[in-house]
Design an enzyme around this catalytic site. Structure first.
Site, PDB file in Angstrom:
ATOM      1  N   CYS A   1      26.918  -4.724 -19.136  1.00 28.96           N
ATOM      2  CA  CYS A   1      27.026  -6.065 -19.710  1.00 28.96           C
ATOM      3  C   CYS A   1      26.176  -7.036 -18.908  1.00 28.96           C
ATOM      4  O   CYS A   1      26.201  -7.015 -17.667  1.00 28.96           O
ATOM      5  CB  CYS A   1      28.495  -6.498 -19.693  1.00 28.96           C
TER       6      CYS A   1
ATOM      7  N   HIS B   1      31.468  -4.396 -28.591  1.00 27.93           N
ATOM      8  CA  HIS B   1      31.331  -5.001 -27.258  1.00 27.93           C
ATOM      9  C   HIS B   1      31.114  -6.509 -27.382  1.00 27.93           C
ATOM     10  O   HIS B   1      31.762  -7.301 -26.698  1.00 27.93           O
ATOM     11  CB  HIS B   1      30.151  -4.338 -26.526  1.00 27.93           C
ATOM     12  N   GLU B   2      30.210  -6.914 -28.265  1.00 25.32           N
ATOM     13  CA  GLU B   2      29.892  -8.339 -28.410  1.00 25.32           C
ATOM     14  C   GLU B   2      31.036  -9.107 -29.075  1.00 25.32           C
ATOM     15  O   GLU B   2      31.315 -10.244 -28.701  1.00 25.32           O
ATOM     16  CB  GLU B   2      28.586  -8.527 -29.182  1.00 25.32           C
TER      17      GLU B   2
ATOM     18  N   HIS C   1      33.520 -10.174 -26.620  1.00 24.66           N
ATOM     19  CA  HIS C   1      33.145 -11.433 -25.949  1.00 24.66           C
ATOM     20  C   HIS C   1      33.641 -12.642 -26.737  1.00 24.66           C
ATOM     21  O   HIS C   1      34.129 -13.612 -26.154  1.00 24.66           O
ATOM     22  CB  HIS C   1      31.625 -11.542 -25.782  1.00 24.66           C
TER      23      HIS C   1
END
Length: 171
Positions: free
Chosen positions: A95, A137-138, A141
């Site tokens: 990351c 993954h994003e 966030h």
């Protein structure tokens, strides 16, 4: 323009991002700046919160078979919602907000994504493999979560120890 990337343990990374409602020139410029920032940092994905803007926007540019990223492969994803996730896969993730650390994380192998593009138009994307992993993954966030939070207790403790050691070595 290259934007500064927020790094762990900055508390801003815990912020849950808000829905985008204005698909204007300001958003377009911001997405362009996100792309420049991601490319200058050798990333394949970037969430808006990583550059201190808590809106539900992410960009992805998955490398081709030759390992190169091409702007025509850029996907701009606004207000994403995952549908029909399937299967599980273990993948070593890194990351831009946790530089220098890589850990195996379990993700869905495939998914369908509903989102809007930079003009607010609805889109649907069927993703597998690295694209599916990067999307998850994003989106994490956007929910205020980092990949290290998905680690087991022992792996998380190991990460914390290694992170503190790396911070001391920088000083």
């Amino acid at each position: 323009m290259i934007l500064p990337i927020i790094t762990y343990p900055n508390k801003q990374l815990k912020t849950r991002s808000v829905e985008v409602t204005n698909f204007d020139e300001l958003l377009h410029r911001f997405l362009d700046d996100m792309f420049d920032t991601m490319m200058s940092s050798n990333g394949i994905g970037l969430a808006s919160i990583q550059v201190a803007n808590p809106i539900r926007a992410i960009i992805l540019c998955i490398p081709d078979e030759d390992g190169k990223q091409h702007k025509e492969n850029l996907i701009e994803i606004i207000n994403p919602v995952i549908h029909t996730p399937r299967g599980n896969v273990l993948y070593q993730e890194g990351c831009l907000s946790v530089p220098g650390f890589y850990e195996d994380v379990e993700r869905y192998e495939s998914l369908t994504l509903h989102y809007q593009n930079r003009h607010g138009e609805p889109c649907v994307l069927h993703a597998t493999d690295l694209l599916s992993i990067a999307i998850q993954h994003e989106i994490d966030h956007l929910e205020g979560k980092l990949f290290i939070e998905k680690l087991s207790y022992h792996r998380r403790k190991k990460f914390e120890k290694e992170y503190k050691k790396a911070q001391k070595e920088k000083k």
